[in-house]
Each structure stands twice: as structure tokens, then as C-alpha cells.
Design an enzyme around this catalytic site. Structure first.
Site, PDB file in Angstrom:
ATOM      1  CB  SER A 136      -0.854  -0.016   1.276  1.00  0.00           C
ATOM      2  OG  SER A 136      -1.478   1.217   1.488  1.00  0.00           O
ATOM      3  CE1 TYR A 149      -3.450  -1.928   5.372  1.00  0.00           C
ATOM      4  CE2 TYR A 149      -2.955   0.302   4.641  1.00  0.00           C
ATOM      5  CZ  TYR A 149      -3.242  -1.021   4.343  1.00  0.00           C
ATOM      6  OH  TYR A 149      -3.295  -1.431   3.045  1.00  0.00           O
TER       7      TYR A 149
END
Length: 162
Positions: A136, A149
Site C-alpha cells: 500500500s 496499518y
């Protein structure tokens, strides 16, 4: 003989799309689902394609081992692994509980690491192969309230680069 790929997190999104695209390109796809009962969209998309849904929670050693053994038995080869399974958790660090932080790292880092490790012998026996770690932007740049995250994706990036 078609090439064989194992893709995790195929219930929806990138995993589902990758499974369909790989099958359309002629690959035999083993499509991992944490809960095999949630694969209705995958089974619908699989119609007429060589997509084989498999129970695969990347945090469970017995499921990782079973899928690799199944691929070895049925195909005798593995040409690719796509570690797509992942979870996100928002919240500032003081809002995140330890068990929540550990769960994100278990799935996003340790699960990807362990499945890669389990697949490497068969990938090597096949003559090589490709491992794709789905990361990501958060693995390169952390945003407010996404530290948990981002931390997991930074860790995945580091493991992958090494």
C-alpha cells in the site's frame, strides 16, 4: 501445462480481480478465502475459468500447509504466489488495543511471511517463480490515524525488499 498461482484474499477487491485476470490469461488459480463460505462472488466470477477456491486463513499454519500440499498433489508445481490478504485498522495509537495491533501484524506481515516461506520450496522445485506482496502507499508514507496499518505495511515492504 498451464502455470499455477496461489492468490490470497480472493473474496473481493484486488484478490478477486487478480484471480479472474490470471485465469483469463490461462493460469490455474488457487484462490484463498479466509472463510470458504464467503466465496459467492468468487464462485460466480469463476464460472468457466480454472479458479479453485481454497480455505486459507494466512494466520493458520495448518491451512497454509494444507493448501501447499494440495497444490503439490494436484499440480506438482507452483509458478506464482500473490500475498494479497490483508486487513486495515484506523485509529490513533492510544485508541488501538494490543490485540488489535497484533492481529493486523499477524495477517499483514506474519501471514504473508509464513505463506511465502511455505511456498518457496515448491516454487524452487518448479524452476523459480514470482512472489507478489500486495502492499500500500501506507507502506511508504504514514498518514494520521493509520499508524497500525502503516506499520504493518512498512514491515511488509522491508521484508520484501530484503
Amino acid at each position: 501445462m498451464s502455470k499455477v498461482v496461489l492468490i490470497t484474499g480472493c473474496r473481493s477487491g484486488f484478490g478477486l480481480g487478480t484471480a479472474v485476470a490470471a485465469a483469463e490469461a490461462g493460469w490455474t488459480v488457487y484462490a484463498g478465502l479466509r472463510d470458504i463460505d464467503t466465496g459467492a462472488r468468487l464462485r460466480e466470477a469463476a464460472a468457466g475459468r480454472d479458479i479453485r477456491p481454497v480455505a486459507l486463513d494466512v494466520t493458520k499454519a495448518d491451512e497454509r500447509e494444507a493448501v501447499v500440499a494440495q497444490i503439490r498433489q494436484e499440480q506438482g508445481r507452483l509458478d506464482g504466489l500473490v500475498n494479497n490478504a490483508g486487513i486495515a485498522l484506523g485509529g490513533f495509537l492510544e485508541q488501538v488495543e494490543e490485540d488489535e495491533l497484533r492481529r493486523v501484524f499477524e495477517v499483514n506481515v506474519f501471514g504473508a511471511w509464513a505463506l511465502t516461506k511455505a511456498c518457496l520450496p515448491l516454487l524452487r522445485e518448479t524452476g523459480g517463480g514470482t512472489v507478489v506482496q500486495v502492499s500500500s502507499m501506507s507502506g511508504r508514507m504514514a498518514m494520521p490515524a493509520l499508524g497500525t496499518y502503516a506499520g504493518s505495511k512498512f514491515a511488509l515492504e522491508g521484508l520484501s525488499e530484503a
